[in-house]
Design a protein around this motif. Structure first.
Motif, PDB file in Angstrom:
ATOM      1  N   UNK A   1       0.832  -1.196   0.000  1.00  0.00           N
ATOM      2  CA  UNK A   1       0.000   0.000   0.000  1.00  0.00           C
ATOM      3  C   UNK A   1       0.876   1.260   0.000  1.00  0.00           C
ATOM      4  N   UNK A   2       1.896   1.284   0.834  1.00  0.00           N
ATOM      5  CA  UNK A   2       2.818   2.432   0.864  1.00  0.00           C
ATOM      6  C   UNK A   2       3.478   2.638  -0.489  1.00  0.00           C
ATOM      7  N   UNK A   3       3.873   1.544  -1.137  1.00  0.00           N
ATOM      8  CA  UNK A   3       4.499   1.642  -2.458  1.00  0.00           C
ATOM      9  C   UNK A   3       3.523   2.194  -3.493  1.00  0.00           C
ATOM     10  N   UNK A   4       2.259   1.783  -3.423  1.00  0.00           N
ATOM     11  CA  UNK A   4       1.236   2.314  -4.339  1.00  0.00           C
ATOM     12  C   UNK A   4       1.050   3.815  -4.137  1.00  0.00           C
ATOM     13  N   UNK A   5       1.026   4.234  -2.895  1.00  0.00           N
ATOM     14  CA  UNK A   5       0.795   5.648  -2.575  1.00  0.00           C
ATOM     15  C   UNK A   5       1.935   6.512  -3.081  1.00  0.00           C
TER      16      UNK A   5
ATOM     17  N   UNK B   1       3.041   2.969   7.146  1.00  0.00           N
ATOM     18  CA  UNK B   1       3.053   3.803   5.944  1.00  0.00           C
ATOM     19  C   UNK B   1       3.814   5.100   6.191  1.00  0.00           C
ATOM     20  N   UNK B   2       3.605   5.733   7.340  1.00  0.00           N
ATOM     21  CA  UNK B   2       4.322   6.970   7.652  1.00  0.00           C
ATOM     22  C   UNK B   2       5.831   6.734   7.623  1.00  0.00           C
ATOM     23  N   UNK B   3       6.282   5.638   8.210  1.00  0.00           N
ATOM     24  CA  UNK B   3       7.715   5.324   8.185  1.00  0.00           C
ATOM     25  C   UNK B   3       8.197   5.058   6.766  1.00  0.00           C
ATOM     26  N   UNK B   4       7.452   4.277   6.003  1.00  0.00           N
ATOM     27  CA  UNK B   4       7.868   3.941   4.631  1.00  0.00           C
ATOM     28  C   UNK B   4       7.933   5.176   3.742  1.00  0.00           C
ATOM     29  N   UNK B   5       7.065   6.154   4.006  1.00  0.00           N
ATOM     30  CA  UNK B   5       7.044   7.368   3.187  1.00  0.00           C
ATOM     31  C   UNK B   5       7.891   8.491   3.781  1.00  0.00           C
TER      32      UNK B   5
ATOM     33  N   UNK C   1      -4.178  21.223   1.385  1.00  0.00           N
ATOM     34  CA  UNK C   1      -3.829  21.301  -0.032  1.00  0.00           C
ATOM     35  C   UNK C   1      -4.398  20.103  -0.788  1.00  0.00           C
ATOM     36  N   UNK C   2      -4.350  18.945  -0.152  1.00  0.00           N
ATOM     37  CA  UNK C   2      -4.879  17.717  -0.765  1.00  0.00           C
ATOM     38  C   UNK C   2      -5.118  16.695   0.336  1.00  0.00           C
ATOM     39  N   UNK C   3      -6.119  15.841   0.126  1.00  0.00           N
ATOM     40  CA  UNK C   3      -6.389  14.737   1.043  1.00  0.00           C
ATOM     41  C   UNK C   3      -6.573  13.476   0.205  1.00  0.00           C
ATOM     42  N   UNK C   4      -5.904  12.412   0.601  1.00  0.00           N
ATOM     43  CA  UNK C   4      -6.084  11.102  -0.022  1.00  0.00           C
ATOM     44  C   UNK C   4      -6.404  10.102   1.088  1.00  0.00           C
ATOM     45  N   UNK C   5      -7.054   9.011   0.706  1.00  0.00           N
ATOM     46  CA  UNK C   5      -7.431   7.968   1.662  1.00  0.00           C
ATOM     47  C   UNK C   5      -6.822   6.638   1.242  1.00  0.00           C
ATOM     48  N   UNK C   6      -6.521   5.814   2.249  1.00  0.00           N
ATOM     49  CA  UNK C   6      -5.907   4.514   1.979  1.00  0.00           C
ATOM     50  C   UNK C   6      -6.385   3.499   3.000  1.00  0.00           C
ATOM     51  N   UNK C   7      -6.470   2.249   2.576  1.00  0.00           N
ATOM     52  CA  UNK C   7      -6.830   1.149   3.476  1.00  0.00           C
ATOM     53  C   UNK C   7      -6.126  -0.112   3.000  1.00  0.00           C
ATOM     54  N   UNK C   8      -5.912  -1.018   3.925  1.00  0.00           N
ATOM     55  CA  UNK C   8      -5.308  -2.296   3.544  1.00  0.00           C
ATOM     56  C   UNK C   8      -6.272  -3.085   2.662  1.00  0.00           C
ATOM     57  N   UNK C   9      -7.518  -3.210   3.122  1.00  0.00           N
ATOM     58  CA  UNK C   9      -8.482  -4.057   2.407  1.00  0.00           C
ATOM     59  C   UNK C   9      -9.764  -3.307   2.109  1.00  0.00           C
ATOM     60  N   UNK C  10     -10.296  -3.575   0.924  1.00  0.00           N
ATOM     61  CA  UNK C  10     -11.606  -3.081   0.534  1.00  0.00           C
ATOM     62  C   UNK C  10     -12.564  -4.264   0.556  1.00  0.00           C
TER      63      UNK C  10
ATOM     64  N   UNK D   1      -5.968   1.080  -2.082  1.00  0.00           N
ATOM     65  CA  UNK D   1      -6.184  -0.128  -1.286  1.00  0.00           C
ATOM     66  C   UNK D   1      -5.241  -1.214  -1.808  1.00  0.00           C
ATOM     67  N   UNK D   2      -4.837  -2.117  -0.905  1.00  0.00           N
ATOM     68  CA  UNK D   2      -3.879  -3.159  -1.273  1.00  0.00           C
ATOM     69  C   UNK D   2      -4.549  -4.479  -1.605  1.00  0.00           C
ATOM     70  N   UNK D   3      -5.765  -4.703  -1.114  1.00  0.00           N
ATOM     71  CA  UNK D   3      -6.441  -5.979  -1.337  1.00  0.00           C
ATOM     72  C   UNK D   3      -7.932  -5.741  -1.441  1.00  0.00           C
ATOM     73  N   UNK D   4      -8.588  -6.545  -2.261  1.00  0.00           N
ATOM     74  CA  UNK D   4     -10.045  -6.496  -2.384  1.00  0.00           C
ATOM     75  C   UNK D   4     -10.597  -7.851  -1.970  1.00  0.00           C
ATOM     76  N   UNK D   5     -11.566  -7.825  -1.071  1.00  0.00           N
ATOM     77  CA  UNK D   5     -12.187  -9.059  -0.600  1.00  0.00           C
ATOM     78  C   UNK D   5     -13.702  -8.909  -0.661  1.00  0.00           C
TER      79      UNK D   5
END
Length: 159
Positions: free
Chosen positions: A16-20, A43-47, A114-123, A142-146
């Motif tokens: 997910x961090x890599x996608x963002x 994610x905060x650490x990865x980014x 300035x901008x807002x984005x949303x992220x989740x592990x699973x949808x 999102x990283x996975x869809x279930x």
């Protein structure tokens, strides 16, 4: 029910961090408590984002699978400085998008980012009333869809 192990959860959160980072570099991360705390931290650490905020949002009546929903209650845990910032809101799972919409409303109440984005592990793409599969994810990333209720390793097992 879809149950994730710690290894799967870490792998999906890193993905997910890599996608963002391909299209968005936030200046602050907002963790939706409780489930979003772990992925938001990773994610905060990865980014390389040092500023984090937290918000508690409750939309279900119990911890039970497919629990009845209620109007969301939103409680920010600290003062947020959102004006001019690029914010990433992180939760563990998204279904209807009600939680994310509640957080976005709270952000806009507090300032003009300035901008807002949303992220989740699973949808979880099954509608809240189990009648149909949704066609669009309410989260930007999102990283996975279930098509099932999701359980993460930090959650208490159901008895």
């Amino acid at each position: 029910m879809r149950t994730y192990s710690w290894l799967e959860t870490i792998s999906l959160t890193e993905r997910l961090a890599d996608l963002i980072k391909v299209s968005f570099m936030p200046t602050a991360v907002i963790a939706v408590l409780r489930g979003g705390a772990f992925p938001a931290l990773v994610i905060a650490h990865r980014l390389g984002v040092r500023t984090m905020y937290a918000v508690q949002v409750t939309t279900t009546r119990t911890e039970e699978v497919r629990s009845a929903r209620r109007p969301p209650t939103v409680q920010a845990t600290s003062e947020w400085h959102v004006s001019g910032e690029k914010l990433l809101v992180v939760d563990d799972v998204v279904n209807t998008g009600q939680t994310l919409r509640s957080v976005l409303h709270e952000i806009n109440r507090r300032g003009r980012p300035a901008r807002v984005a949303t992220a989740c592990i699973a949808w979880d793409s099954v509608s809240a009333n189990d009648s149909a599969v949704q066609t669009g994810c309410p989260s930007d990333y999102h990283a996975d869809r279930v098509e099932a209720w999701v359980r993460f390793p930090w959650e208490a097992p159901q008895s």
